[in-house]
Design an enzyme around this catalytic site. Structure first.
Site, PDB file in Angstrom:
ATOM      1  N   SER A  67     -23.102  -8.977  28.595  1.00  0.00           N
ATOM      2  CA  SER A  67     -23.986  -9.610  29.576  1.00  0.00           C
ATOM      3  C   SER A  67     -24.880 -10.668  28.939  1.00  0.00           C
ATOM      4  O   SER A  67     -25.197 -10.613  27.754  1.00  0.00           O
ATOM      5  CB  SER A  67     -24.861  -8.557  30.258  1.00  0.00           C
ATOM      6  N   GLN A  68     -25.300 -11.616  29.752  1.00  0.00           N
ATOM      7  CA  GLN A  68     -26.271 -12.624  29.348  1.00  0.00           C
ATOM      8  C   GLN A  68     -27.543 -11.923  28.855  1.00  0.00           C
ATOM      9  O   GLN A  68     -28.049 -11.014  29.512  1.00  0.00           O
ATOM     10  CB  GLN A  68     -26.589 -13.513  30.542  1.00  0.00           C
TER      11      GLN A  68
END
Length: 223
Positions: A67-68
């Site tokens: 994930s970011q």
């Protein structure tokens, strides 16, 4: 043991990511300290290590992504909202633990983190990386996240790392402790990161921000 790294994987490069997170609204000191402590580059493919401290999602294999950083930081900050500086959750369940990076971040705010991952190759990889970092309070389980992890329920917090169409009411009823917190992406055509707090038997929902996660899938993969 955590390695500081050199060049694009160095502590200095990690600090630049921390500063970007702070500029984008991450103000909780404990969250920022976890991003300083955990080397994101070891959780992605070596060919992409030069991009590890960009604020972007990256592929980790098996059709999945890490994930970011901003999204991970936002979720953890929401978990700590209104909590004392030394507060720790007793047990956190992460569904869709992937490469293990978020589990490693969460290990600093919980007595124990249980990560459930459906893809066996990711279970092996993440378990090895977490051990190499010297983290002893994370368990990665190969299982269908649709079932949560009843063996260690109830959990004080549940984090979902894949998108579902509707709030997982059955899971919240049976495996989230009273006063527990759920955070995850919910939606059909569009997804919204959603926070649900359980007070006794009632659920209180708050929409946080628009997000884009891989879809939640049932079952397990033995690879």
């Amino acid at each position: 043991m955590i390695q500081s790294g050199v060049g694009m994987t160095s502590a200095r490069t990690r600090e630049r990511l921390v500063l970007r997170l702070a500029e984008k609204g991450i103000s909780n000191v404990r969250v920022l300290d976890r991003f300083r402590a955990i080397p994101r580059h070891i959780f992605i493919e070596e060919a992409l290590s030069s991009r590890a401290y960009e604020d972007t999602a990256l592929p980790i294999g098996a059709g999945q992504t890490i994930s970011q950083p901003l999204i991970v930081a936002s979720k953890v900050q929401e978990l700590l909202k209104g909590r004392a500086l030394d507060f720790k959750y007793k047990k956190i369940l992460e569904i869709g633990s992937g490469c293990g990076f978020q589990s490693a971040i969460l290990s600093g705010i919980a007595e124990h983190v249980y990560g459930v991952e459906r893809i066996y190759s990711l279970v092996k990889k993440s378990s090895n990386l977490i051990r190499k970092l010297g983290i002893r309070n994370v368990s990665i389980i190969h299982a269908d996240g649709n079932n949560g992890y009843l063996n260690s329920a109830p959990f004080d917090a549940i984090i979902l790392s894949a998108a579902i169409e509707e709030a997982p009411i059955n899971l919240l009823d049976t495996q989230l402790a009273s006063n527990g917190v759920f955070i995850g992406p919910i939606g059909k055509t569009t997804q919204v990161l959603t926070k649900i707090i359980k007070k006794r038997s009632k659920l209180y929902q708050e929409e946080l921000e628009a997000v884009n996660f891989v879809p939640f899938l049932p079952g397990v993969i033995h690879d």
